[in-house]
Enzyme design. Sequence first.
Site, PDB file in Angstrom:
ATOM      1  N   CYS A 186      -2.450  -3.116   7.622  1.00  0.00           N
ATOM      2  CA  CYS A 186      -1.961  -3.001   8.884  1.00  0.00           C
ATOM      3  C   CYS A 186      -2.250  -1.433   9.413  1.00  0.00           C
ATOM      4  O   CYS A 186      -2.928  -0.609   8.717  1.00  0.00           O
ATOM      5  CB  CYS A 186      -0.544  -3.104   9.122  1.00  0.00           C
ATOM      6  SG  CYS A 186       0.588  -1.783   8.182  1.00  0.00           S
TER       7      CYS A 186
ATOM      8  N   GLU B  98       0.822  -1.079  -0.035  1.00  0.00           N
ATOM      9  CA  GLU B  98      -0.038   0.048  -0.145  1.00  0.00           C
ATOM     10  C   GLU B  98       1.109   1.406   0.017  1.00  0.00           C
ATOM     11  O   GLU B  98       0.399   2.213  -0.526  1.00  0.00           O
ATOM     12  CB  GLU B  98      -0.816  -0.366   1.427  1.00  0.00           C
ATOM     13  CG  GLU B  98      -1.764  -1.109   1.515  1.00  0.00           C
ATOM     14  CD  GLU B  98      -1.064  -2.234   2.280  1.00  0.00           C
ATOM     15  OE1 GLU B  98      -2.100  -2.985   2.961  1.00  0.00           O
ATOM     16  OE2 GLU B  98      -0.265  -2.493   2.252  1.00  0.00           O
TER      17      GLU B  98
ATOM     18  N   CYS C  64      -0.402   1.219   7.151  1.00  0.00           N
ATOM     19  CA  CYS C  64      -1.086   1.430   6.120  1.00  0.00           C
ATOM     20  C   CYS C  64      -2.217   2.023   6.230  1.00  0.00           C
ATOM     21  O   CYS C  64      -2.460   2.987   5.333  1.00  0.00           O
ATOM     22  CB  CYS C  64      -0.998   0.282   5.180  1.00  0.00           C
ATOM     23  SG  CYS C  64       0.728  -0.594   4.851  1.00  0.00           S
TER      24      CYS C  64
END
Length: 165
Positions: free
Chosen positions: A88, A60, A91
């Site tokens: 996560c 990302e 990101c």
Amino acid sequence: MNSPKMTEDEKYMKEAIKQAKKARAIDEVPIGCVIVVDGKIIARGYNRRVTDGNTLSHAELIAIKKACKKMGDWRLEGATLYVTLEPCQMCAGAIVQARIDRVVIGAMNPKAGCCGSVLNLLQNKGFNHQVEMETGVLGEECSTMMKSFFRDLRRGLKRPRAEES
């Protein structure tokens, strides 16, 4: 008999899956991402943490950096980010910061995902931007890819790198 028509979300998730396969080919966790604006892919990324030796080399973040360069702005309003695994916290935070309008997720990540699993940073009302979200798009394919990678890793199997083949 006609096959069911692929949705726009499925079409772009297939492109994210292609990126994830690039990560897998270099023994990285198979996570891929594409960013779409006005029906056109403007950026692609795949996981490269081990290859780059950098914790920031998530699919990302790589795609967001490329998209910002392409758009000439840090704001990615009007963009949709497609990713094979739930982002996560790092990101998800970057997605909110980049003002991305929409995120489409393949497989959820119950141990580390921050778009609804552990936390939901994308839709936290405390932030000045919330992100529309769709989950489970080609989820089985994305999940199977991850499970296969980790099963092979536990068995000590590594996929031969292109130059070793």
